[in-house]
Enzyme design. Structure first.
Site, PDB file in Angstrom:
ATOM      1  N   HIS A 276       0.831  -1.201   0.000  1.00 54.02           N
ATOM      2  CA  HIS A 276       0.000   0.000   0.000  1.00 54.02           C
ATOM      3  C   HIS A 276       0.867   1.253   0.000  1.00 54.02           C
ATOM      4  O   HIS A 276       1.765   1.397   0.820  1.00 54.02           O
ATOM      5  CB  HIS A 276      -0.921  -0.019   1.220  1.00 54.02           C
ATOM      6  CG  HIS A 276      -1.876   1.101   1.269  1.00 54.02           C
ATOM      7  ND1 HIS A 276      -2.248   1.695   2.454  1.00 54.02           N
ATOM      8  CD2 HIS A 276      -2.540   1.770   0.292  1.00 54.02           C
ATOM      9  CE1 HIS A 276      -3.105   2.666   2.201  1.00 54.02           C
ATOM     10  NE2 HIS A 276      -3.292   2.727   0.896  1.00 54.02           N
TER      11      HIS A 276
ATOM     12  N   TYR B 111       5.149  13.944 -22.699  1.00 54.42           N
ATOM     13  CA  TYR B 111       4.619  13.880 -21.329  1.00 54.42           C
ATOM     14  C   TYR B 111       3.689  12.693 -21.089  1.00 54.42           C
ATOM     15  O   TYR B 111       2.857  12.712 -20.186  1.00 54.42           O
ATOM     16  CB  TYR B 111       3.934  15.188 -20.947  1.00 54.42           C
ATOM     17  CG  TYR B 111       4.834  16.372 -21.124  1.00 54.42           C
ATOM     18  CD1 TYR B 111       5.850  16.638 -20.213  1.00 54.42           C
ATOM     19  CD2 TYR B 111       4.701  17.222 -22.231  1.00 54.42           C
ATOM     20  CE1 TYR B 111       6.706  17.711 -20.389  1.00 54.42           C
ATOM     21  CE2 TYR B 111       5.554  18.307 -22.406  1.00 54.42           C
ATOM     22  CZ  TYR B 111       6.554  18.535 -21.489  1.00 54.42           C
ATOM     23  OH  TYR B 111       7.400  19.593 -21.666  1.00 54.42           O
TER      24      TYR B 111
END
Length: 130
Positions: free
Chosen positions: A20, A119
């Site tokens: 996590h 990008y």
């Protein structure tokens, strides 16, 4: 043999190893990889595999808590920004491309696609399934 769409061994191991809050970067062919961050290089030739195919395949196995994009993506590659938004990923965050590249230093790995769109990079932060 696996039943899910993701067949790449290194990618499956990477996703299975995530805890996590750990992050994975999917980058275009030109994104620099910080020293010490493992690279899984999928780039075969210009555009192969593409960013969206790579992202969509990763998402078949990875639970995402939030994702990060560079501000410049929407300015220079609006079509790709819209495709990412259409995936309805949770909690989009944006920052400058310079800050994005700094954030890649803490990634568990960078996955390089063959994408040549400016990008075309995303940071996926792992969530939990419970």
């Amino acid at each position: 043999m696996k039943k899910s769409p993701l067949l790449h061994i290194a990618l499956s191991r990477l996703i299975a190893s995530l805890g996590h809050g750990e992050s994975v970067v999917i980058g275009d062919a030109g994104l620099p990889v910080p020293p010490g961050v493992p690279l899984i290089d999928l780039a075969l030739t210009r555009g192969v595999p593409g960013f969206m195919v790579t992202l969509e395949t990763i998402l078949t196995e990875m639970q995402v808590e939030h994702h990060v994009l560079a501000d410049e993506l929407a300015l220079h590659s609006l079509h790709l920004a819209r495709q990412i938004d259409a995936l309805c990923l949770p909690d989009k965050r944006t920052l400058s491309h310079a800050d994005f590249k700094r954030m890649t230093h803490s990634a568990k790995a960078v996955i390089r696609s063959g994408e040549f769109t400016p990008y075309a990079n995303i940071i996926l932060v792992a969530g939990v399934v419970f």
